[in-house]
Motif scaffolding. Structure first.
Motif, PDB file in Angstrom:
ATOM      1  N   GLU A 197     -38.866 -54.618  76.906  1.00 23.49           N
ATOM      2  CA  GLU A 197     -38.585 -55.985  76.612  1.00 23.49           C
ATOM      3  C   GLU A 197     -39.460 -56.696  77.453  1.00 23.49           C
ATOM      4  OE1 GLU A 197     -34.933 -59.016  76.486  1.00 23.49           O
ATOM      5  OE2 GLU A 197     -34.841 -57.418  77.995  1.00 23.49           O
ATOM      6  N   GLY A 198     -39.456 -56.762  78.712  1.00 21.94           N
ATOM      7  CA  GLY A 198     -40.392 -57.521  79.625  1.00 21.94           C
ATOM      8  C   GLY A 198     -40.181 -57.420  80.782  1.00 21.94           C
ATOM      9  N   ALA A 199     -40.546 -58.369  81.771  1.00 20.90           N
ATOM     10  CA  ALA A 199     -40.225 -58.160  83.237  1.00 20.90           C
ATOM     11  C   ALA A 199     -39.870 -59.761  83.759  1.00 20.90           C
ATOM     12  CB  ALA A 199     -41.685 -57.854  83.649  1.00 20.90           C
ATOM     13  N   PHE A 200     -39.227 -59.421  85.075  1.00 21.03           N
ATOM     14  CA  PHE A 200     -38.540 -60.771  85.703  1.00 21.03           C
ATOM     15  C   PHE A 200     -38.929 -60.548  87.041  1.00 21.03           C
ATOM     16  CE2 PHE A 200     -36.256 -59.309  81.806  1.00 21.03           C
ATOM     17  CZ  PHE A 200     -35.874 -60.538  81.288  1.00 21.03           C
ATOM     18  N   TRP A 201     -39.167 -61.925  87.689  1.00 22.78           N
ATOM     19  CA  TRP A 201     -39.278 -62.150  89.154  1.00 22.78           C
ATOM     20  C   TRP A 201     -39.044 -63.561  89.518  1.00 22.78           C
ATOM     21  CZ3 TRP A 201     -43.141 -61.547  85.403  1.00 22.78           C
ATOM     22  CH2 TRP A 201     -43.899 -62.453  85.149  1.00 22.78           C
ATOM     23  N   GLY A 202     -38.923 -63.692  90.809  1.00 29.18           N
ATOM     24  CA  GLY A 202     -39.006 -64.951  91.302  1.00 29.18           C
ATOM     25  C   GLY A 202     -38.169 -64.960  92.562  1.00 29.18           C
ATOM     26  N   ASN A 203     -38.115 -66.036  93.121  1.00 32.49           N
ATOM     27  CA  ASN A 203     -37.088 -66.322  94.421  1.00 32.49           C
ATOM     28  C   ASN A 203     -36.106 -67.294  94.432  1.00 32.49           C
ATOM     29  OD1 ASN A 203     -36.006 -66.203  97.005  1.00 32.49           O
ATOM     30  ND2 ASN A 203     -37.820 -66.196  98.062  1.00 32.49           N
ATOM     31  N   LEU A 204     -34.820 -67.213  94.132  1.00 35.47           N
ATOM     32  CA  LEU A 204     -33.821 -68.453  94.023  1.00 35.47           C
ATOM     33  C   LEU A 204     -33.460 -68.868  95.248  1.00 35.47           C
ATOM     34  CD1 LEU A 204     -32.000 -66.947  90.845  1.00 35.47           C
ATOM     35  CD2 LEU A 204     -33.360 -68.986  90.901  1.00 35.47           C
ATOM     36  N   PHE A 205     -33.690 -68.189  96.284  1.00 33.38           N
ATOM     37  CA  PHE A 205     -33.357 -68.321  97.633  1.00 33.38           C
ATOM     38  C   PHE A 205     -34.391 -69.400  98.394  1.00 33.38           C
ATOM     39  CE2 PHE A 205     -31.295 -64.552  96.380  1.00 33.38           C
ATOM     40  CZ  PHE A 205     -30.191 -64.596  96.825  1.00 33.38           C
ATOM     41  N   ALA A 206     -35.477 -69.547  97.763  1.00 33.42           N
ATOM     42  CA  ALA A 206     -36.661 -70.303  98.238  1.00 33.42           C
ATOM     43  C   ALA A 206     -36.247 -71.722  98.409  1.00 33.42           C
ATOM     44  CB  ALA A 206     -37.939 -70.126  97.633  1.00 33.42           C
ATOM     45  N   SER A 207     -37.140 -72.630  99.232  1.00 31.33           N
ATOM     46  CA  SER A 207     -36.509 -74.094  99.364  1.00 31.33           C
ATOM     47  C   SER A 207     -36.906 -74.509  97.919  1.00 31.33           C
ATOM     48  CB  SER A 207     -37.523 -74.472 100.388  1.00 31.33           C
ATOM     49  OG  SER A 207     -38.945 -74.139 100.035  1.00 31.33           O
ATOM     50  N   THR A 208     -37.707 -74.149  97.124  1.00 34.76           N
ATOM     51  CA  THR A 208     -38.095 -74.605  95.797  1.00 34.76           C
ATOM     52  C   THR A 208     -37.818 -73.494  95.151  1.00 34.76           C
ATOM     53  OG1 THR A 208     -39.574 -76.270  96.430  1.00 34.76           O
ATOM     54  CG2 THR A 208     -39.618 -75.470  94.220  1.00 34.76           C
ATOM     55  N   THR A 216     -42.816 -58.394  76.456  1.00 36.23           N
ATOM     56  CA  THR A 216     -43.792 -57.327  75.774  1.00 36.23           C
ATOM     57  C   THR A 216     -44.008 -57.775  74.339  1.00 36.23           C
ATOM     58  OG1 THR A 216     -43.069 -55.667  77.556  1.00 36.23           O
ATOM     59  CG2 THR A 216     -44.407 -54.779  75.511  1.00 36.23           C
ATOM     60  N   PRO A 217     -45.084 -57.987  73.906  1.00 35.33           N
ATOM     61  CA  PRO A 217     -45.391 -58.198  72.413  1.00 35.33           C
ATOM     62  C   PRO A 217     -44.671 -57.364  71.433  1.00 35.33           C
ATOM     63  CG  PRO A 217     -47.331 -58.812  73.620  1.00 35.33           C
ATOM     64  CD  PRO A 217     -46.380 -58.141  74.601  1.00 35.33           C
ATOM     65  N   ALA A 218     -44.637 -56.053  71.637  1.00 37.14           N
ATOM     66  CA  ALA A 218     -44.153 -55.194  70.886  1.00 37.14           C
ATOM     67  C   ALA A 218     -42.736 -54.942  70.672  1.00 37.14           C
ATOM     68  CB  ALA A 218     -44.763 -53.667  71.354  1.00 37.14           C
ATOM     69  N   GLY A 219     -41.897 -55.821  71.980  1.00 36.70           N
ATOM     70  CA  GLY A 219     -40.520 -55.653  71.933  1.00 36.70           C
ATOM     71  C   GLY A 219     -39.731 -56.821  71.758  1.00 36.70           C
ATOM     72  N   VAL A 220     -40.616 -57.822  71.245  1.00 35.94           N
ATOM     73  CA  VAL A 220     -39.890 -59.176  70.880  1.00 35.94           C
ATOM     74  C   VAL A 220     -39.199 -59.159  69.648  1.00 35.94           C
ATOM     75  CG1 VAL A 220     -40.527 -61.581  70.277  1.00 35.94           C
ATOM     76  CG2 VAL A 220     -41.690 -60.560  71.906  1.00 35.94           C
ATOM     77  N   THR A 221     -39.255 -58.409  68.520  1.00 31.57           N
ATOM     78  CA  THR A 221     -38.548 -58.555  67.456  1.00 31.57           C
ATOM     79  C   THR A 221     -37.263 -57.640  67.764  1.00 31.57           C
ATOM     80  OG1 THR A 221     -40.613 -58.491  65.891  1.00 31.57           O
ATOM     81  CG2 THR A 221     -38.418 -57.697  65.261  1.00 31.57           C
ATOM     82  N   ARG A 222     -37.314 -56.843  68.592  1.00 30.16           N
ATOM     83  CA  ARG A 222     -36.090 -55.848  68.892  1.00 30.16           C
ATOM     84  C   ARG A 222     -35.205 -56.739  69.777  1.00 30.16           C
ATOM     85  NH1 ARG A 222     -31.747 -53.304  67.137  1.00 30.16           N
ATOM     86  NH2 ARG A 222     -31.137 -51.729  68.684  1.00 30.16           N
ATOM     87  N   ALA A 223     -35.921 -57.324  70.761  1.00 29.67           N
ATOM     88  CA  ALA A 223     -35.055 -58.172  71.717  1.00 29.67           C
ATOM     89  C   ALA A 223     -34.149 -59.407  71.062  1.00 29.67           C
ATOM     90  CB  ALA A 223     -35.971 -58.791  72.757  1.00 29.67           C
ATOM     91  N   ARG A 224     -34.891 -59.825  70.085  1.00 33.64           N
ATOM     92  CA  ARG A 224     -34.164 -61.166  69.573  1.00 33.64           C
ATOM     93  C   ARG A 224     -33.055 -60.495  68.424  1.00 33.64           C
ATOM     94  NH1 ARG A 224     -39.588 -64.750  68.986  1.00 33.64           N
ATOM     95  NH2 ARG A 224     -39.251 -65.894  70.814  1.00 33.64           N
ATOM     96  N   GLN A 225     -33.425 -59.114  67.756  1.00 33.28           N
ATOM     97  CA  GLN A 225     -32.319 -58.679  66.965  1.00 33.28           C
ATOM     98  C   GLN A 225     -31.086 -58.184  67.880  1.00 33.28           C
ATOM     99  OE1 GLN A 225     -34.142 -54.946  65.795  1.00 33.28           O
ATOM    100  NE2 GLN A 225     -34.910 -55.806  63.672  1.00 33.28           N
ATOM    101  N   LEU A 226     -31.338 -57.935  69.033  1.00 32.41           N
ATOM    102  CA  LEU A 226     -30.165 -57.556  69.977  1.00 32.41           C
ATOM    103  C   LEU A 226     -29.739 -59.082  70.785  1.00 32.41           C
ATOM    104  CD1 LEU A 226     -31.372 -54.296  71.771  1.00 32.41           C
ATOM    105  CD2 LEU A 226     -29.551 -54.712  69.979  1.00 32.41           C
TER     106      LEU A 226
END
Length: 297
Positions: A197-208, A216-226
């Motif tokens: 489907e895709g990937a996720f990252w970041g830092n919600l604990f940072a000062s900002t 993933t382009p090939a997974g967009v249709t299935r992701a939205r179906q679900l």
């Protein structure tokens, strides 16, 4: 094991209903980060927390940048962060958001033998005992000490929450895989969850605080179906013009195709080894603390 996602409302910056998975565990044999079948979670944990709201992450009383300064237990909050304790005891709508966020934090950070227990009282004077059980154990030591300087753990927990976020209130089964934690997937799991489907990252604990995602382009249709729209973006139709637009999933910034911003795909697990930290700022700086999500075909 299979992750059955219930409603998770993106605890990020804008109101949205999202589906999240609580009750996931690490399979000690395969060390895979996946969710469990809904019935298995229900039988083992008794219930599924299923309403994580996106507004919660920006609540002043329970902001994550403040939570990382103390141990993740009610006694520490009472002593060092009374605003956070008051936030999860709030009988109003903001209290619902804060408690939902706390459920997911505990689920991602603590082990299955650890709990976070407290009680709050509603406007009618009725007490509600809460017991949130850990699952993934990404930072089990947070129960007794702060994670202030551990940006790796902060990023792992952020990716865990982000990957379990969905626009809708539907149950979706997902497989989550991660490179840095050394979590692998079984052959059966890879044969069952074949749509990246895709990937996720970041830092919600940072000062900002920030959260980023790619699709993933090939997974967009299935992701939205679900009805999994947080990697690809939520489709919205303007009632006045009839035009279709793509909306971000709360404050989660969708940076585009994972094929363009992420490293090679792991030949066994199929997950992305890393992605550009912020493609808008640098075409070179990368993070390898990334969670990749997979769906059934």
């Amino acid at each position: 094991m299979v992750f059955s996602c219930a409603r998770i409302v993106a605890l990020l910056a804008v109101p949205l209903m999202t589906a999240a998975c609580i009750g996931a565990e690490i399979d000690e044999e395969s060390e895979e980060l996946v969710g469990e079948d809904q019935s298995a979670i229900m039988s083992e944990n008794g219930h599924l927390p299923n309403a994580l709201n996106g507004n919660g992450l920006n609540l002043n009383g329970l902001n994550l940048n403040g939570l990382n300064l103390n141990a993740l237990n009610p006694a520490a909050l009472n002593l060092h962060n009374p605003n956070a304790l008051a936030a999860i005891k709030n009988p109003g709508p903001n209290g619902v958001l804060s408690r939902d966020l706390m459920r997911y934090l505990v689920s991602c950070a603590l082990r299955s033998d650890q709990t976070f227990s407290f009680s709050w009282t509603d406007s009618a004077g009725v007490a509600h005992p809460e017991v949130y059980r850990g699952d993934l154990g990404m930072a089990h030591w947070w129960a007794t000490g702060a994670i202030t300087n551990d940006t790796y753990v902060q990023r792992q927990i952020t990716a865990c929450i982000a990957a379990r976020t969905n626009w809708y209130g539907t149950h979706v089964t997902i497989s989550l895989r991660n490179s840095e934690s050394g979590m692998s997937s079984s052959i059966t799991e890879r044969q069952t969850y074949t749509v990246r489907e895709g990937a996720f990252w970041g830092n919600l604990f940072a000062s900002t605080p920030y959260v980023r995602a790619c699709y993933t382009p090939a997974g967009v249709t299935r992701a939205r179906q679900l009805q999994r729209d947080c990697a690809a973006g939520h489709l919205s139709v303007d009632p006045a013009t009839g035009a279709t637009t793509v909306q971000q999933c709360g404050p989660m910034t969708i940076v585009g195709s994972c094929d363009a911003v992420c490293n090679r795909v792991d030949p066994n697990g199929g997950f992305y080894a890393g992605c550009l930290e912020n493609p808008a700022a640098s075409p070179w700086a990368r993070t390898d603390v990334v969670v990749t999500s997979f769906l059934t075909p």
